[in-house]
Design an enzyme around this catalytic site. Structure first.
Site, PDB file in Angstrom:
ATOM      1  N   ARG A  71      10.404 -22.139   5.175  1.00 49.73           N
ATOM      2  CA  ARG A  71      10.672 -21.380   5.523  1.00 49.73           C
ATOM      3  C   ARG A  71      12.010 -21.500   5.201  1.00 49.73           C
ATOM      4  NH1 ARG A  71      13.358 -19.679  10.132  1.00 49.73           N
ATOM      5  NH2 ARG A  71      12.284 -17.440  10.236  1.00 49.73           N
TER       6      ARG A  71
ATOM      7  N   LYS B 290      19.658 -25.748   8.958  1.00 49.26           N
ATOM      8  CA  LYS B 290      19.760 -26.359  10.057  1.00 49.26           C
ATOM      9  C   LYS B 290      20.989 -26.920  10.510  1.00 49.26           C
ATOM     10  CE  LYS B 290      15.795 -24.560  11.933  1.00 49.26           C
ATOM     11  NZ  LYS B 290      14.535 -24.671  13.014  1.00 49.26           N
TER      12      LYS B 290
HETATM   13  C1  9MG Z   1      12.057 -18.689  13.409  1.00 49.37           C
HETATM   14  N1  9MG Z   1      12.130 -19.455  12.981  1.00 49.37           N
HETATM   15  C2  9MG Z   1      13.642 -20.035  13.140  1.00 49.37           C
HETATM   16  N2  9MG Z   1      13.029 -21.382  12.930  1.00 49.37           N
HETATM   17  C3  9MG Z   1      12.101 -21.877  13.046  1.00 49.37           C
HETATM   18  C4  9MG Z   1      11.245 -22.482  12.330  1.00 49.37           C
HETATM   19  O1  9MG Z   1      11.942 -23.640  11.881  1.00 49.37           O
HETATM   20  N3  9MG Z   1       9.671 -22.666  12.259  1.00 49.37           N
HETATM   21  C5  9MG Z   1       9.432 -21.477  12.494  1.00 49.37           C
HETATM   22  N4  9MG Z   1       8.294 -21.461  12.189  1.00 49.37           N
HETATM   23  N5  9MG Z   1       9.829 -20.042  12.390  1.00 49.37           N
HETATM   24  C6  9MG Z   1      11.124 -20.574  12.700  1.00 49.37           C
END
Ligand code: 9MG
Length: 275
Positions: free
Chosen positions: A253, A219
């Protein structure tokens, strides 16, 4: 414990959710896995590398992303869901649309990851009749405009209170607590200062009594801190994943599953978490 469709996770170590974008304009993999066949192959690679959950997304949520119709999103997601049904990991569908949630659940999805926290009409009801897990994420504004001027008085308190209210709404709709995951939504209507405060104070969300998901992979906050282009953010992403895990995140994630898995094996060994 997390009930996640066909799977029950004991959460004795953080789980890795591998990102599988089936979009031409995804945030940081440049639409590399746009065709369903390519996405299935990439999904199998992520499983091999140690993913516990795959998060399949047919609409990009990056800042400024174009909207996708329901039909196009389904055309992208359903073949991938079918192609990975026997991959041996839980399959999550990343969508904000009630109709896509319903179709994905009917097709066997184990989890819905909703950056809109089930606020679309009918979304709570779509989940309540299933055994799937759901991730309720916080965002301020919409992906199209959210980074223009994010504003908070106290970002941690406001995100906390929003998630508390969405947990209450999910429980009231009949979704069991053991199926609910929350996420502060790094980068979704937040500037660098907001994102840093949320990561620093991630433990403040533990009192909500449900597992926490953290999505920091590649990010822009990492790019801003370490002055890195998106393709060079793997090491910074792994550091962020480790920090989140040590602050209580139970699902991480990520794009870079192998690198994250290796790092978390060290964390798990030192913290005495199960492998
Ligand atoms: C789809 N998506 C993109 N970034 C995300 C994040 O930080 N958390 C979740 N739950 N979905 C995300």
């Amino acid at each position: 414990m997390l009930i996640c469709g066909r799977f029950t996770f004991d959460l004795s170590r953080p789980l890795i959710m591998g990102i599988l974008n089936v979009t031409p304009d995804s945030f940081s993999d440049g639409g590399l896995f746009y065709s369903p066949q390519q996405a299935i192959e990439q999904g199998l690679r992520l499983v091999e590398e140690g993913a516990d959950i795959l998060d399949i997304g047919g609409e990009s949520t990056r800042p400024g992303a174009a909207l996708v119709s329901e039909q196009d999103e389904l055309k992208r997601v359903l073949p991938v869901l079918a192609g990975l049904a026997d991959a041996g990991v839980a399959l999550s569908v990343d969508t904000q649309k009630t109709a896509v949630m319903r179709a994905a659940l009917a097709a066997g999805a184990d989890m819905v990851n909703d950056v809109n926290a089930l606020q679309q009409a009918g979304a709570l009801a779509a989940l309540s009749g299933s055994k799937a897990a759901v991730c309720l994420m916080h965002k301020q504004g919409d992906p199209q405009t959210m980074q223009q001027l994010p504003l908070y008085h106290d970002v941690v308190a406001e995100v906390h209170d929003f998630l508390q209210a969405r947990i209450a709404a999910a429980l009231a709709a009949g979704i069991a607590r053991e199926r609910i995951v929350i996420d502060p939504g790094f980068g979704f209507g937040k500037n660098l200062e907001h994102n840093v405060a949320l990561l620093r104070q991630l433990r403040d969300f533990q009192d909500l009594g449900v597992p926490l998901l953290a999505g920091l992979s590649r990010k822009s906050m990492l790019g801003k801190i370490a002055d890195l282009e998106v393709q060079d953010r793997v090491h910074a992403s792994v550091a962020a994943a480790v920090l989140a895990a040590l602050r209580g995140a139970k699902i991480i994630r990520v794009h870079d599953v192998k690198a994250t898995r290796d790092a978390l094996k060290i964390v798990n060994a030192i913290e005495g978490w199960d492998e």
